[in-house]
Design a protein around this motif. Sequence first.
Motif, short mmCIF file in Angstrom:
data_model
loop_
_atom_site.label_atom_id
_atom_site.label_comp_id
_atom_site.label_asym_id
_atom_site.label_seq_id
_atom_site.Cartn_x
_atom_site.Cartn_y
_atom_site.Cartn_z
N GLY A 245 0.80 -1.23 0.00
CA GLY A 245 0.00 0.00 0.00
C GLY A 245 0.83 1.27 0.00
O GLY A 245 0.35 2.33 -0.38
N HIS A 246 2.08 1.17 0.45
CA HIS A 246 2.90 2.38 0.55
C HIS A 246 4.04 2.40 -0.45
O HIS A 246 5.03 3.11 -0.28
CB HIS A 246 3.37 2.57 2.00
CG HIS A 246 2.20 2.62 2.93
ND1 HIS A 246 1.39 3.74 3.05
CD2 HIS A 246 1.62 1.65 3.68
CE1 HIS A 246 0.40 3.46 3.87
NE2 HIS A 246 0.51 2.21 4.27
N VAL A 247 3.88 1.63 -1.53
CA VAL A 247 4.79 1.76 -2.67
C VAL A 247 4.35 3.01 -3.44
O VAL A 247 3.15 3.27 -3.60
CB VAL A 247 4.68 0.51 -3.58
CG1 VAL A 247 5.48 0.70 -4.87
CG2 VAL A 247 5.14 -0.73 -2.84
N PRO A 256 -0.82 13.31 -0.14
CA PRO A 256 -0.34 12.84 1.17
C PRO A 256 -1.00 11.52 1.58
O PRO A 256 -2.16 11.28 1.25
CB PRO A 256 -0.74 13.97 2.12
CG PRO A 256 -1.80 14.73 1.43
CD PRO A 256 -1.65 14.53 -0.05
N CYS A 257 -0.22 10.71 2.29
CA CYS A 257 -0.72 9.42 2.78
C CYS A 257 -0.66 9.44 4.30
O CYS A 257 0.20 10.11 4.88
CB CYS A 257 0.13 8.30 2.21
SG CYS A 257 -0.32 6.66 2.80
N HIS A 258 -1.53 8.69 4.97
CA HIS A 258 -1.54 8.69 6.43
C HIS A 258 -0.26 8.11 7.03
O HIS A 258 0.00 8.25 8.22
CB HIS A 258 -2.77 7.94 6.95
CG HIS A 258 -2.81 6.50 6.55
ND1 HIS A 258 -2.15 5.53 7.24
CD2 HIS A 258 -3.42 5.88 5.51
CE1 HIS A 258 -2.36 4.37 6.67
NE2 HIS A 258 -3.11 4.55 5.59
N CYS A 259 0.58 7.46 6.19
CA CYS A 259 1.84 6.91 6.72
C CYS A 259 2.89 8.00 6.90
O CYS A 259 3.94 7.76 7.49
CB CYS A 259 2.38 5.82 5.78
SG CYS A 259 3.06 6.46 4.24
N GLY A 260 2.61 9.19 6.39
CA GLY A 260 3.57 10.29 6.53
C GLY A 260 4.28 10.61 5.23
O GLY A 260 4.81 11.71 5.07
N GLY A 263 2.33 10.14 -2.20
CA GLY A 263 2.47 9.41 -3.46
C GLY A 263 2.27 7.91 -3.34
O GLY A 263 2.56 7.16 -4.28
N CYS A 264 1.75 7.46 -2.18
CA CYS A 264 1.57 6.02 -1.97
C CYS A 264 0.37 5.48 -2.77
O CYS A 264 -0.61 6.19 -3.00
CB CYS A 264 1.30 5.72 -0.50
SG CYS A 264 2.64 6.19 0.59
N LEU A 265 0.46 4.20 -3.12
CA LEU A 265 -0.65 3.52 -3.81
C LEU A 265 -1.95 3.68 -3.02
O LEU A 265 -3.00 3.99 -3.58
CB LEU A 265 -0.32 2.03 -3.97
CG LEU A 265 -1.43 1.14 -4.55
CD1 LEU A 265 -1.72 1.53 -6.00
CD2 LEU A 265 -1.05 -0.34 -4.45
ZN LIG Z 1 1.71 5.64 2.61
#
Ligand SMILES: [Zn+2]
Length: 399
Positions: A245-247, A256-260, A263-265
């Motif tokens: 999911g975070h590639v 933005p992604c919740h992982c910080g 550009g994440c999938l």
């Molecule tokens: Zn992410």
Amino acid sequence: MALMVDISRGSPLGPSSASELFQLLRDGQPRTRAELSTLTGLARSTIGLRVDELMSLGLISPVGDAASTGGRPSSQFALNPGSRLVLAADLGASHATLAVTDLAGIRLAEHRGPIDIGEGPEPVLTWMVRAGRELLSSIDREQRDLIAIGIGLPGPVQFSSGRPINPPIMPGWDRFDVPGWVQQHLEVPVLVDNDVNIMALGEQSTAWPHAEHLIFVKVATGIGAGIISGGLLQRGAEGMAGDIGHVQISRAAGIPCHCGNSGCLEAIASGPAIAASLRGTGLEVESSRDVLDLINRGNIEAIQAVRQAGRDIGEVLTACVSLVNPSVISFGGSMARAGEHLIAGVREVVYTRSMPLATKHLSIVQSSAGADAAIVGASMLAIHHALSPENVVALTTNS
Ligand SMILES: [Zn+2]
């Protein structure tokens, strides 16, 4: 006619001689000691000891011709699946499924209910223990019949310790000793794994028992994959294998992604991300469920958005195909209910961008196990552990 069993094919959870004996007996086919010896390649004396041991535990029982031959002891044995039970738990972000199964994985009692994983481990596990006990008493079975518990959690888990590691949607669970806590209430081995891993196990055993290279992709609030390669579930060094999911993908650049990261999938192709993109076009969409409702009503924007998400996921999966060369990629999770629209997008990209030989026999399909994949996998995790040689020995010494 005797069913041929290929015992050279191990369980995706690894080899175990007792488990293989059970695999042989689990099909319900009664077998003699001689047949078991031939099928396993183990010496008759070893088989004899193992059979006596399993009989004394009630795990297998004699079947067949005892009565008809005037009292001669039966020489055939079969698994007694109801002799012990496991508790399987699929704990999601907002709902949970619990099941008590026998040693053949047959569900004897099941409970589904809402939970809030964000309340933290103690309230959720307290609920699980109580509901598990209620399931046992609902089928008139005792707590001592339980021999293992398998739990799936919606985040990364260090399998060896059963502790979640930095799970993004599970506040309070980071490094919590899940087995240790549960064992204060139910004193049996507790196996904990990432939900996508157990879904891969459940899907493989339900629909693709002969597939040794299978990727299960869950598309829901997040996106993750469970990888079975060479017939074995691959968890990786830290339990993070399959965390696709975070590639980063180019179409998500700057989002933005919740992982910080950005550009994440997941930031572009998860259920909430698809809902957000449709809101941007003026549609009233709050959740993944709203997206599915629109698709069911034939809304063209929603169909296109889901198909594009499929293409985005396909971009990352093309790399996975190059790495793992699976024969099956199976899709589950709430967004997989968008059916062929999502999968068509995946196929479009994977089949055109992968090397032809890698996709020659590659099936890209919707999960057959569906909503049951996780609970089936959780029970397999528990059963496999419970029937390992060490645990059968432990049962003998404790009996
Ligand atoms: Zn992410």
